[in-house]
Design a protein around this motif. Structure first.
Motif, short mmCIF file in Angstrom:
data_model
loop_
_atom_site.label_atom_id
_atom_site.label_comp_id
_atom_site.label_asym_id
_atom_site.label_seq_id
_atom_site.Cartn_x
_atom_site.Cartn_y
_atom_site.Cartn_z
N ALA A 63 -15.64 -3.75 6.58
CA ALA A 63 -14.29 -3.09 6.33
C ALA A 63 -13.93 -3.03 5.06
O ALA A 63 -13.35 -2.26 4.38
N PRO A 64 -14.28 -4.40 4.27
CA PRO A 64 -13.68 -4.34 2.74
C PRO A 64 -14.46 -3.18 1.81
O PRO A 64 -13.89 -2.54 1.20
N ALA A 65 -15.92 -3.33 2.28
CA ALA A 65 -16.53 -2.08 1.54
C ALA A 65 -16.22 -0.87 1.88
O ALA A 65 -16.46 0.18 1.11
N VAL A 66 -15.82 -0.50 2.99
CA VAL A 66 -15.62 0.92 3.62
C VAL A 66 -14.15 1.27 3.10
O VAL A 66 -13.88 2.31 3.04
N PHE A 67 -13.30 0.14 3.19
CA PHE A 67 -11.78 0.83 2.91
C PHE A 67 -11.28 0.65 1.51
O PHE A 67 -10.17 1.30 1.18
N VAL A 68 -11.81 -0.08 0.80
CA VAL A 68 -11.26 -0.61 -0.55
C VAL A 68 -11.05 0.70 -1.43
O VAL A 68 -10.03 0.71 -2.32
N HIS A 69 -11.93 1.61 -1.47
CA HIS A 69 -11.68 2.68 -2.14
C HIS A 69 -10.74 3.90 -1.88
O HIS A 69 -10.39 4.76 -2.09
N ARG A 70 -10.29 3.60 -0.60
CA ARG A 70 -9.63 4.67 0.12
C ARG A 70 -8.12 4.04 0.24
O ARG A 70 -7.16 4.78 0.87
N ILE A 71 -7.84 3.07 -0.36
CA ILE A 71 -6.37 2.57 -0.53
C ILE A 71 -5.90 2.83 -1.91
O ILE A 71 -6.36 2.43 -2.83
N VAL A 113 0.70 -1.41 0.09
CA VAL A 113 -0.18 -0.17 -0.29
C VAL A 113 0.97 1.26 -0.12
O VAL A 113 1.64 1.41 0.82
N TYR A 114 0.52 2.21 -0.94
CA TYR A 114 1.14 3.45 -0.94
C TYR A 114 0.25 4.36 -0.12
O TYR A 114 1.23 5.20 0.71
N LEU A 115 -0.75 4.25 0.01
CA LEU A 115 -1.78 5.22 1.05
C LEU A 115 -2.89 4.50 1.49
O LEU A 115 -3.79 3.76 0.91
N GLY A 116 -2.82 4.29 2.79
CA GLY A 116 -3.91 3.45 3.47
C GLY A 116 -5.02 4.30 3.82
O GLY A 116 -5.23 5.62 3.53
N ALA A 117 -6.06 3.69 4.62
CA ALA A 117 -7.22 4.20 5.17
C ALA A 117 -7.00 5.51 5.82
O ALA A 117 -6.11 5.39 6.88
N SER A 118 -7.78 6.47 5.89
CA SER A 118 -7.72 7.74 6.70
C SER A 118 -8.37 7.49 7.87
O SER A 118 -9.26 6.78 8.11
N PRO A 119 -8.13 8.58 8.80
CA PRO A 119 -9.26 8.57 10.07
C PRO A 119 -10.54 8.74 9.65
O PRO A 119 -11.20 8.23 10.35
N ARG A 120 -10.72 9.48 8.70
CA ARG A 120 -12.11 9.46 7.96
C ARG A 120 -12.68 8.18 7.90
O ARG A 120 -13.71 7.88 7.92
N GLY A 121 -11.82 7.07 7.25
CA GLY A 121 -12.17 5.85 6.96
C GLY A 121 -12.72 5.27 8.21
O GLY A 121 -13.33 4.16 8.24
#
Length: 318
Positions: free
Chosen positions: A277-285, A240-248
């Protein structure tokens, strides 16, 4: 999860949607999770799998005003938000609301319009208001956007930046139906479209009440730590280059509260977090280039992170 324990009002809505959407209960559930959590959904899938039907059925079920915006390269921000037009008879400007002034909005092919027009919609999603000619117009609750984009065609599109993707609570796919489900779709297509006869089974006042109640669903400190550790795991993953943010992290907590409430509980379980978690985080990575080259997906990363993080075992009920 035991569906027999589902909240009666929510079960009515899901049952109503299933009258027109065959074999898509999981998608309907996640859509309701986002609606109840006052979030929005990004639906990435090919044309013709029932995205519009899903949103229309949801809107009809809760008695909401449904609006569809077909995003095109020449669409202007004012086509989304509305415009002030001078009325010579009254000698004043009068505001004509755009399609964003509905309750449930289908933003079809959002990546086909310019970033400026995308921002007009995303401002409404984030602020629950739009500003036109210096005047702020509040959007009526509930306000729910399901935006779609085609994963196949990229020519002439404007991909949503990461900061804007972060505004969506969930990202999901509908997928093609199973053979038996598609045959039933054909059978129903020979008759009058069932969407026309769909009845309202929940009014907006009840929906707003449920949205308020969900905020009281208990999230134990151990569950909050579990959420944070999963989010942190995406940031520290080698692919991962950029992971889930606190907003996530906040989004996952809110989605879990809605999901727990949906199943008749006033507390969140680790199972809720693992499922959502997959549905919430997948587009934030954002994956590293080498990970993409190796065929690693964001979904796989989230699943691996969940598998590594210790599951809370303390008592979770208030």
């Amino acid at each position: 999860m035991d569906r027999n324990q589902m909240h009666p009002a929510i079960e009515r809505v899901l049952g109503n949607i299933e009258k027109v959407m065959i074999g898509k209960r999981d998608v309907a559930e996640l859509s309701l999770v986002a609606l109840l959590a006052e979030g929005h959904v990004l639906l990435e899938d090919v044309p013709g799998v029932g995205k519009t039907m899903m949103v229309r059925a949801l809107a009809k079920s809760v008695g909401a005003a449904f609006k569809r915006i077909q995003f095109t390269p020449d669409l202007l921000p004012s086509d989304v938000t509305g415009v002030s037009i001078y009325n010579p008879k009254e000698m004043e400007f009068q505001f004509r609301p755009g399609p964003i002034m509905g309750n449930i909005i289908l933003a079809d092919e959002i990546n086909r319009t310019s970033p400026k027009t995308q921002s007009a919609l995303l401002e409404g999603m984030e602020e629950s208001s739009v500003t036109i000619d210096g005047v702020t117009h509040r959007l009526e609750r509930p306000f729910f956007v399901m935006a779609t984009q085609n994963p196949i065609e990229y020519e002439g599109t404007y991909p949503l930046p990461e900061a804007q993707l972060d505004r969506f609570l969930l990202k999901m796919k509908m997928g093609y139906p199973e053979i038996a489900d598609e045959m039933e779709v054909l059978n129903r297509a020979q008759r009058i479209p069932p969407i026309e006869d769909l009845e309202t089974v929940m009014d907006l006042a009840e929906l707003r009440s449920l949205q308020t109640e969900i905020k009281e669903v208990h999230v134990d400190q151990t569950i909050k730590r579990y959420i944070v550790e999963i989010a942190g795991g995406t940031r520290n993953h080698s692919s991962v280059y950029l992971g889930a943010s606190p907003r996530g992290s906040i989004a996952l907590m809110k989605a879990a509260q809605a999901y727990a409430f949906m199943y008749g509980r006033d507390y969140v379980l680790p199972d809720d977090i693992q499922y959502l978690a997959p549905a919430v985080f997948v587009h934030r990575i954002i994956l590293r280039s080498e990970a993409k080259f190796e065929g690693i997906t964001a979904e796989e990363v989230v699943e691996r992170v969940i598998a590594r993080v210790s599951v809370p075992v303390q008592r979770l009920v208030k």
